[in-house]
Write a protein that holds these residues in place. Structure first.
Motif, PDB file in Angstrom:
ATOM      1  N   ASP A 123       0.892  -1.229   0.160  1.00 61.83           N
ATOM      2  CA  ASP A 123       0.010   0.024   0.037  1.00 61.83           C
ATOM      3  C   ASP A 123       0.908   1.362   0.174  1.00 61.83           C
ATOM      4  O   ASP A 123       1.964   1.265   0.211  1.00 61.83           O
ATOM      5  N   PRO A 124       0.346   2.565  -0.292  1.00 62.37           N
ATOM      6  CA  PRO A 124       1.299   3.770  -0.349  1.00 62.37           C
ATOM      7  C   PRO A 124       1.938   3.860   1.162  1.00 62.37           C
ATOM      8  O   PRO A 124       3.168   4.356   0.823  1.00 62.37           O
ATOM      9  N   ALA A 125       1.264   3.607   2.037  1.00 63.62           N
ATOM     10  CA  ALA A 125       2.184   3.819   3.597  1.00 63.62           C
ATOM     11  C   ALA A 125       3.137   2.770   3.651  1.00 63.62           C
ATOM     12  O   ALA A 125       4.458   3.453   3.907  1.00 63.62           O
ATOM     13  N   GLY A 126       3.219   1.601   3.017  1.00 58.42           N
ATOM     14  CA  GLY A 126       4.242   0.828   2.955  1.00 58.42           C
ATOM     15  C   GLY A 126       5.312   0.999   2.056  1.00 58.42           C
ATOM     16  O   GLY A 126       6.642   1.030   2.289  1.00 58.42           O
ATOM     17  N   ASP A 127       5.053   1.770   0.933  1.00 58.28           N
ATOM     18  CA  ASP A 127       5.864   2.053  -0.211  1.00 58.28           C
ATOM     19  C   ASP A 127       6.821   3.480   0.512  1.00 58.28           C
ATOM     20  O   ASP A 127       8.127   3.155   0.358  1.00 58.28           O
ATOM     21  N   GLY A 128       6.181   4.192   1.200  1.00 60.51           N
ATOM     22  CA  GLY A 128       6.855   5.271   1.772  1.00 60.51           C
ATOM     23  C   GLY A 128       7.643   4.946   2.925  1.00 60.51           C
ATOM     24  O   GLY A 128       8.944   5.278   3.054  1.00 60.51           O
ATOM     25  N   ALA A 129       7.304   3.816   3.786  1.00 55.11           N
ATOM     26  CA  ALA A 129       8.174   3.381   5.068  1.00 55.11           C
ATOM     27  C   ALA A 129       9.426   2.680   4.050  1.00 55.11           C
ATOM     28  O   ALA A 129      10.480   2.767   4.742  1.00 55.11           O
ATOM     29  N   ARG A 130       9.201   1.937   3.028  1.00 56.39           N
ATOM     30  CA  ARG A 130      10.218   1.182   2.510  1.00 56.39           C
ATOM     31  C   ARG A 130      11.081   2.242   1.842  1.00 56.39           C
ATOM     32  O   ARG A 130      12.495   2.004   2.121  1.00 56.39           O
ATOM     33  N   ASP A 131      10.860   3.188   1.320  1.00 61.25           N
ATOM     34  CA  ASP A 131      12.023   4.113   0.750  1.00 61.25           C
ATOM     35  C   ASP A 131      12.655   4.694   1.962  1.00 61.25           C
ATOM     36  O   ASP A 131      13.834   5.326   1.831  1.00 61.25           O
ATOM     37  N   ARG A 132      12.001   5.051   2.854  1.00 61.56           N
ATOM     38  CA  ARG A 132      12.791   5.846   4.034  1.00 61.56           C
ATOM     39  C   ARG A 132      13.639   5.247   4.776  1.00 61.56           C
ATOM     40  O   ARG A 132      14.686   5.412   5.023  1.00 61.56           O
ATOM     41  N   LEU A 133      13.269   3.818   4.814  1.00 60.22           N
ATOM     42  CA  LEU A 133      14.078   2.785   5.600  1.00 60.22           C
ATOM     43  C   LEU A 133      15.393   2.525   4.774  1.00 60.22           C
ATOM     44  O   LEU A 133      16.460   2.241   5.015  1.00 60.22           O
ATOM     45  N   ILE A 134      15.210   2.333   3.498  1.00 62.97           N
ATOM     46  CA  ILE A 134      16.288   2.095   2.306  1.00 62.97           C
ATOM     47  C   ILE A 134      17.403   3.138   2.574  1.00 62.97           C
ATOM     48  O   ILE A 134      18.494   2.972   2.677  1.00 62.97           O
ATOM     49  N   GLU A 135      16.747   4.500   2.529  1.00 63.69           N
ATOM     50  CA  GLU A 135      17.688   5.625   2.667  1.00 63.69           C
ATOM     51  C   GLU A 135      18.417   5.783   3.838  1.00 63.69           C
ATOM     52  O   GLU A 135      19.587   5.918   4.035  1.00 63.69           O
ATOM     53  N   ARG A 136      17.889   5.250   5.015  1.00 64.51           N
ATOM     54  CA  ARG A 136      18.411   5.412   6.348  1.00 64.51           C
ATOM     55  C   ARG A 136      19.550   4.201   6.591  1.00 64.51           C
ATOM     56  O   ARG A 136      20.566   4.424   7.176  1.00 64.51           O
ATOM     57  N   ALA A 137      19.251   3.115   6.088  1.00 65.29           N
ATOM     58  CA  ALA A 137      19.863   1.726   6.036  1.00 65.29           C
ATOM     59  C   ALA A 137      21.363   1.889   5.331  1.00 65.29           C
ATOM     60  O   ALA A 137      22.327   1.916   5.968  1.00 65.29           O
ATOM     61  N   GLU A 138      21.248   2.662   4.043  1.00 59.94           N
ATOM     62  CA  GLU A 138      22.214   2.550   3.273  1.00 59.94           C
ATOM     63  C   GLU A 138      23.306   4.033   3.618  1.00 59.94           C
ATOM     64  O   GLU A 138      24.447   3.853   3.640  1.00 59.94           O
ATOM     65  N   ALA A 139      22.592   4.884   4.499  1.00 65.57           N
ATOM     66  CA  ALA A 139      23.384   5.833   5.011  1.00 65.57           C
ATOM     67  C   ALA A 139      24.322   5.459   6.022  1.00 65.57           C
ATOM     68  O   ALA A 139      25.245   6.007   6.400  1.00 65.57           O
ATOM     69  N   VAL A 140      24.231   4.388   6.708  1.00 65.63           N
ATOM     70  CA  VAL A 140      25.215   3.641   7.642  1.00 65.63           C
ATOM     71  C   VAL A 140      25.652   2.303   7.167  1.00 65.63           C
ATOM     72  O   VAL A 140      26.116   1.549   7.953  1.00 65.63           O
ATOM     73  N   GLY A 141      25.698   2.187   5.963  1.00 70.10           N
ATOM     74  CA  GLY A 141      26.460   1.099   5.230  1.00 70.10           C
ATOM     75  C   GLY A 141      25.683  -0.421   5.581  1.00 70.10           C
ATOM     76  O   GLY A 141      26.331  -1.384   5.569  1.00 70.10           O
ATOM     77  N   ILE A 142      24.378  -0.365   5.715  1.00 66.46           N
ATOM     78  CA  ILE A 142      23.540  -1.524   5.828  1.00 66.46           C
ATOM     79  C   ILE A 142      22.880  -1.808   4.280  1.00 66.46           C
ATOM     80  O   ILE A 142      22.275  -1.030   3.818  1.00 66.46           O
ATOM     81  N   GLU A 143      23.269  -3.045   4.156  1.00 68.14           N
ATOM     82  CA  GLU A 143      22.483  -3.469   2.958  1.00 68.14           C
ATOM     83  C   GLU A 143      20.851  -3.485   2.926  1.00 68.14           C
ATOM     84  O   GLU A 143      20.549  -4.311   3.898  1.00 68.14           O
ATOM     85  N   ALA A 144      20.302  -2.837   2.130  1.00 64.79           N
ATOM     86  CA  ALA A 144      18.796  -3.147   2.308  1.00 64.79           C
ATOM     87  C   ALA A 144      18.018  -3.767   1.154  1.00 64.79           C
ATOM     88  O   ALA A 144      18.441  -3.413   0.313  1.00 64.79           O
ATOM     89  N   MET A 145      17.381  -4.712   1.556  1.00 65.82           N
ATOM     90  CA  MET A 145      16.590  -5.562   0.713  1.00 65.82           C
ATOM     91  C   MET A 145      14.984  -5.437   0.870  1.00 65.82           C
ATOM     92  O   MET A 145      14.971  -5.593   2.195  1.00 65.82           O
ATOM     93  N   VAL A 146      14.194  -5.430  -0.170  1.00 63.96           N
ATOM     94  CA  VAL A 146      12.696  -5.524   0.026  1.00 63.96           C
ATOM     95  C   VAL A 146      12.259  -6.806  -0.320  1.00 63.96           C
ATOM     96  O   VAL A 146      12.600  -7.679  -1.114  1.00 63.96           O
ATOM     97  N   LEU A 147      11.156  -7.187   0.566  1.00 65.61           N
ATOM     98  CA  LEU A 147      10.608  -8.396   0.597  1.00 65.61           C
ATOM     99  C   LEU A 147       8.998  -7.963   0.222  1.00 65.61           C
ATOM    100  O   LEU A 147       8.371  -7.425   1.320  1.00 65.61           O
TER     101      LEU A 147
END
Length: 350
Positions: free
Chosen positions: A286-310
């Motif tokens: 859903d749109p809320a899930g898409d927004g959470a995904r995008d923000r979490l990818i951004e935060r994870a990658e900023a600290v060197g954590i590989e982010a993958m989406v299920l």
């Protein structure tokens, strides 16, 4: 410091066999190991606790060969007794070790009898203290009716037979049975609780077993960054919104630690363990899930954590599990995992 987690774990390891005999009484000693079904004292042989220091590792460490879960004897005490607050685990360990309490009260001291503010961390702590394990309760039936049958490691979930519910400030208080989830921080400290009120008359396919009330789910306490946790994270973990969503995915990834953050906004803000190297983001479709995904990818990658989406095929992973079945869920999950995580975490078909 005698009250530190490291010191308590070391002292327990010095008496590893005695700890196992007390808290894993359904197991038995074989050589230098204690064998039992799991960390919650189920009969069996898949979990082994090292009783002596050896070339393979220190005494007191355990591994569950069936789920890849591992930990120390403090984890044994927590899971075997269904504790959620580390303070309670530590007090139980001190009692076993015959150590003094950390903060002895004066003999004539009187504790103030005051109600905790509604929705506070203290209120959540009091609620959790009034709960019991889910085994054999309506909570277990509710989860199984939603297709969640692999209930390994449900220590964050508890049952309250008569949990208060008030529709609004002016309405009378009602009582319903409820599934209670303990919300903790990265150190295991209780910060909140989540309530799912259940229908005592059975499973309704429309409400999916939730009570016939306007808001059958509510949270309390300090939630931001924290989560209901299943398993102990190391270098890989998964994080999603709903408890049922996360537990559905854990049916096919039983050895992967997971966190249910309880909402899309809180998923975007979940805190990362220092050891984390790869994060699976369990999104809702859903749109809320898409927004959470995008923000979490951004935060994870900023600290060197590989982010993958299920991603689910339908609305969420519990809907996939109920509508498509566990084999389809396993197959769709397999193609979304990093190759090295397939053999490490994905459960094979029965």
């Amino acid at each position: 410091m005698s009250g530190s987690p490291h010191d308590l774990a070391r002292r327990l390891a010095d008496q590893a066999e005695a700890v196992c005999r007390r808290y894993l009484s359904n197991g038995r000693r074989e050589g230098h190991y204690w064998l039992v079904g799991d960390v919650r004292n189920t009969p069996g042989r898949s979990l082994f606790v090292r009783l002596r220091d050896s070339m393979k590792g220190p005494a007191g460490k355990w591994t569950d060969a069936a789920t890849s879960e591992h930990g120390d004897l403090l984890d044994v005490i927590r899971e075997a007794l269904g504790l959620v607050d580390f303070r309670d685990v530590a007090e139980e360990a001190r009692t076993f070790l015959a150590l003094p309490r950390t903060e002895p009260e004066p003999r004539n001291a009187r504790r103030p009898v005051a109600s905790a503010p509604a929705g506070s961390v203290d209120a959540a702590r009091r609620l959790i203290a009034m709960t019991q394990p889910i085994s054999g309760t309506i909570v277990e039936a509710y989860l199984r009716n939603r297709g969640i049958t692999a209930l390994h490691g449900p220590g964050s979930l508890r049952f309250h037979p008569r949990c208060y519910y008030r529709p609004d400030l002016h309405a009378p208080t009602e009582v319903w049975p409820a599934m209670i989830a303990a919300v903790t921080d990265l150190d295991g400290k209780l910060t909140g609780a989540h309530r799912t009120w259940l229908d005592p008359d059975g499973f309704d396919p429309i409400r999916l077993g939730k009570a016939p009330i306007d808001t059958p789910r509510r949270a309390m306490g300090d939630l931001l960054g924290n989560a209901a946790r299943f398993g102990v994270p190391n270098d890989v973990m998964a994080a999603g919104e709903g408890i049922e969503t996360v537990l559905s995915l854990r049916c096919v990834l039983p050895g992967m630690a997971m966190a249910a953050t309880l909402s899309a906004a809180h998923l975007a803000a979940v805190l990362f363990p220092d050891t984390l190297r790869r994060l699976y983001i369990v999104r809702d479709n859903d749109p809320a899930g898409d927004g959470a995904r995008d923000r979490l990818i951004e935060r994870a990658e900023a600290v060197g954590i590989e982010a993958m989406v299920l991603s689910p095929a339908l609305g969420d992973f519990n809907e996939d599990l109920r509508a498509l079945g566990i084999d389809a869920l396993r197959a769709s999950t397999r193609v979304q995992l990093a190759p090295q995580d397939v053999s490490r975490f994905l459960a094979s078909a029965a």
